[in-house]
Design a protein around this motif. Structure first.
Motif, mmCIF file in Angstrom:
data_model
loop_
_atom_site.group_PDB
_atom_site.id
_atom_site.type_symbol
_atom_site.label_atom_id
_atom_site.label_comp_id
_atom_site.label_asym_id
_atom_site.label_seq_id
_atom_site.Cartn_x
_atom_site.Cartn_y
_atom_site.Cartn_z
ATOM 1 N N GLN A 70 0.835 6.109 -2.673
ATOM 2 C CA GLN A 70 0.975 7.553 -2.828
ATOM 3 C C GLN A 70 -0.393 8.231 -2.920
ATOM 4 O OE1 GLN A 70 3.648 8.183 -6.143
ATOM 5 N NE2 GLN A 70 5.443 7.711 -4.904
ATOM 6 N N GLY A 71 -1.412 7.571 -2.412
ATOM 7 C CA GLY A 71 -2.770 8.087 -2.317
ATOM 8 C C GLY A 71 -3.536 7.233 -1.335
ATOM 9 N N ARG A 72 -4.854 7.421 -1.274
ATOM 10 C CA ARG A 72 -5.675 6.642 -0.349
ATOM 11 C C ARG A 72 -5.644 5.169 -0.719
ATOM 12 N NH1 ARG A 72 -12.117 6.657 -0.641
ATOM 13 N NH2 ARG A 72 -11.538 5.105 -2.219
ATOM 14 N N VAL A 73 -5.537 4.320 0.298
ATOM 15 C CA VAL A 73 -5.556 2.873 0.088
ATOM 16 C C VAL A 73 -6.584 2.279 1.057
ATOM 17 C CG1 VAL A 73 -4.174 0.798 -0.189
ATOM 18 C CG2 VAL A 73 -3.075 3.024 -0.367
ATOM 19 N N SER A 74 -7.840 2.465 0.723
ATOM 20 C CA SER A 74 -8.889 1.981 1.619
ATOM 21 C C SER A 74 -9.221 0.520 1.382
ATOM 22 C CB SER A 74 -10.157 2.820 1.452
ATOM 23 O OG SER A 74 -10.687 2.672 0.151
#
Length: 712
Positions: A70-74
């Motif tokens: 539910q957010g950035r997953v770098s």
């Protein structure tokens, strides 16, 4: 706590047992009801994993990737955020630094990360040379299980940090089709397309990803692309098998490390030594092929057999050797086998579960290395052209662990866990060119016992304690890089390079742990205290830029507190809900009366590390959160003569997740105040108070957005 403290872990464990026994005897036993047991068949895989981890008498974590996404997953720093007891920081690329209970505190953040036993779908990824990061793409995952410290015993993990198991999606929990796209600051982009479903007794999952980033620092760009897939087949009611494939290629620049002053005034700069060379390399690509077969022998016994092949060649450039640079090409490959047998039975009239496991990982003979000059090299008045061969060497190893464990139900609320592991390790290291006059071959037997108690105080509260031993063998490559035996003058381009390997002892630790977990009016909580007496700790220090040396330390102490709390603050029904999750890790790692460093702290990790997120969720699917991260100052040398500053950063997330579980979109704001800080450090021995380039800057202000669509 110094070595002179009267504290004795075994006394505390006995005290815990007495308290538990007295409480149990004091209960009214006129009517005693057996606890309701929920069959694993009634739970999905994540719920099963949660229940299994609750049966471990020690600290564990379960990371649900549905929430992380539910957010950035770098990278894995995003995956392992908000986890008590886990320190995960990125030095500006995928090779994050993961430390659990001080594991591998200064033993590498990249291709040879150390201190934890990393697994993929219950099968070993970590080999005798460490853990490469190339195959740890987070968008391939369903969940991550962390068994901190000696609690990874049943996984065959005996490293100080324990086990981290990255579990891939299967056709049973994946959408039929999922598309995901992320983009944001510093040239960041990531794309993913996946598919999975179950068709009768057959299921499959496949995911393709590619990513690109320019990096926060100059000379820090990189990209990656890869595929993960697995195919499962239920042969009959008692036998099923699954085949796995992971393949991924990466390319990256190396920006180098900066001083504290550089981070304060120009954190995006690259180190001058890194700018002198073209460090970017298209990596050859890593391959992991595996099979895991499960035989449910009967209602009470199960056998799981696994086999994995891992090939991970590497091609990278280091610098600052005689004003030149050198290219290292490594061709690692290993084979791992696992066998786990579990049986429920009675012992002395009491319910018991016995496990027997075997883990074996062996390097194949092709694991060799070459060093070539990448710039003209001048030695003893002679200049050699770029490409000149400097040195050949090989490093082979194997790790073999046989572990036997038992969980005995002493009463309906009290369980005794015991176990013993036998460990056999082999290390063979040799410089084969320009001469091969010294070969190091070591074969070591060791052992690791374990004893634990778990007590269900009431339906909401569980208490536990354990006393364990861990064993971690040195990496074969560190036996070369830890050497102080160099080729003498007159050896041509090999002059000044390591000539002969050095013997290193196994790192061992005796750890006492006590804690608990449960639900309360304040929310779900998890609290653990541990104390480890470590002998022959394997520690690294830079003796020149990008030139580490690893040695055994004098006795050290690792102790700390790991606390997590997820609190429902307000439930407004149709108006939404407000919650707060927090994770705090206190780390006290220091020498015990070392001849040189006394009781100095070990550098490289902050003493206090805190993360929190305040989040609002609306029934329509809208969510918003504010988050913070705080780390206290950390020493950058073993003499404790200089420290990286403490820092606090803040972020925010806005998003929408459709109640139908199809559409999801989000906006992720990082480091809102653009705080300049050191994310990781690579320590030296004694900087005499000087500001030496040992730190990698944390990411500055960034804006990231993403969208995903799932067809179920």
């Amino acid at each position: 706590m110094s070595s002179r403290s009267p504290f004795r872990p075994r006394h505390a464990l006995c005290l815990l047992a007495c308290v538990i026994a007295q409480h149990a005897l004091a209960e009214d036993r006129a009517v005693q009801l057996k606890a309701v047991q929920v069959s694993d068949e009634q739970l999905d895989e994540k719920e099963q994993a949660k229940e299994t981890l609750k049966r471990v008498p020690g600290g564990t974590n379960l990371v649900d990737l549905d929430k992380v996404e539910q957010g950035r997953v770098s990278g894995n720093a995003d995956v392992l955020a908000y986890q008590p007891g886990v320190y995960a920081q990125s030095p500006g690329n995928e090779g994050i630094k993961i430390a659990i209970r001080g594991s591998g505190i200064n033993r590498g953040t990249g291709s040879h990360a150390s201190g934890n036993h990393i697994m993929l779908d219950g099968l070993p990824l970590t080999g005798s040379g460490g853990t490469p990061y190339e195959l740890l793409e987070p968008l391939w995952l369903s969940r991550v299980e962390v068994l901190r410290g000696a609690n990874g015993f049943d996984k065959g993990a005996l490293a100080l940090g324990g086990a981290v198991d990255y579990i891939t999606h299967t056709g049973h929990d994946a959408p039929k089709l999922q598309l995901r796209y992320e983009a944001g600051s510093h040239g960041y982009q990531k794309r993913s397309v996946s598919s999975g479903q179950a068709i009768g007794d057959f299921d499959y999952y496949i995911n393709l990803t590619d990513s690109h980033y320019d990096g926060y620092q100059d000379h820090a760009s990189g990209k990656g692309k890869g595929v993960a897939a697995n195919v499962g087949y239920r042969i009959n009611d008692s036998l099923e098998t699954r085949f796995y494939l992971r393949y991924r290629e990466t390319e990256h620049d190396i920006p180098g490390r900066l001083t504290k002053a550089q981070i304060e005034y120009d954190p995006r700069a690259a180190a001058a030594t890194s700018m002198r060379i073209d460090a970017q390399r298209d990596q050859p690509g890593s391959t992991w092929l595996a099979n895991k077969t499960t035989w449910q022998i009967d209602d009470d016994s199960k056998l799981v057999v696994g086999l994995a092949y891992h090939h991970y060649p590497m091609d990278f450039v280091e610098n600052a050797y005689r004003d030149s640079a050198y290219r290292i090409r490594v061709d690692y490959s290993d084979v791992s086998g696992t066998l786990d047998y579990t049986r429920r039975h009675t012992l002395f009239g009491l319910d018991s579960t016995t496990t027997v496991g075997l883990r074996s990982t062996t390097n194949l003979p092709s694991s060799t290395s070459k060093e070539n000059a990448t710039l003209p090299l001048t030695v003893d008045g002679t200049t050699y052209p770029a490409g000149t061969l400097m040195r050949d060497y090989e490093h082979l190893g194997s790790d073999n662990v046989l572990h036997i464990g038992s969980e005995l139900e002493l009463s309906p609320d009290l369980w005794l866990t015991s176990g013993l592991a036998l460990i056999y390790t082999r290390r063979e290291v040799e410089v084969t060119w320009p001469v091969n006059d010294y070969k190091l071959s070591e074969h070591t037997w060791d052992y690791a016992p374990r004893l634990g108690l778990r007590y269900q105080l009431n339906p909401e509260v569980q208490l536990y304690g354990n006393l364990s031993r861990s064993v971690e063998a040195p990496h074969p490559w560190s036996m070369i890089w830890g050497s102080n035996d160099y080729f003498p003058a007159g050896s041509g381009p090999a002059t000044g390079r390591y000539r002969a390997p050095v013997s290193l002892d196994n790192q061992t630790a005796t750890t006492f742990e006590v804690g608990g977990r449960g639900d309360s009016a304040f929310g779900q909580w998890d609290l653990a205290y541990y104390y480890s007496l470590v002998r022959h700790e394997l520690l690294s220090a830079e003796i020149a830029p990008s030139v580490p040396r690893e040695t055994n330390a004098s006795p050290t102490v690792h102790q700390g507190i790991e606390a997590g709390l997820s609190s429902p603050l307000w439930d407004g029904g149709a108006a939404g809900a407000l919650s707060l999750r927090q994770a705090y890790t206190f780390s006290d790692f220091h020498y015990r009366d070392d001849d040189t460093y006394g009781d100095n702290r070990l550098p490289g990790l902050p003493r206090h590390y805190y993360q929190a997120e305040l989040r609002y969720d609306h029934p329509s699917g809208f969510y918003a959160g504010l988050n913070t991260q705080y780390a206290s100052k950390m020493a950058v040398d073993y003499a404790n003569s200089y420290y990286a500053d403490a820092y606090a950063i803040f972020g925010a997330t806005l998003g929408y997740a459709s109640p139908k579980q199809d559409w999801q979109t989000w906006l992720d704001l990082r480091n809102l105040t653009d705080k300049r800080y050191a994310a990781t450090v690579s320590p030296g021995y004694n900087d005499n108070g000087a500001d030496v380039a040992r730190s990698t800057p944390g990411e500055g202000f960034g804006v990231y957005a993403g969208v995903s669509y799932s067809l179920r």
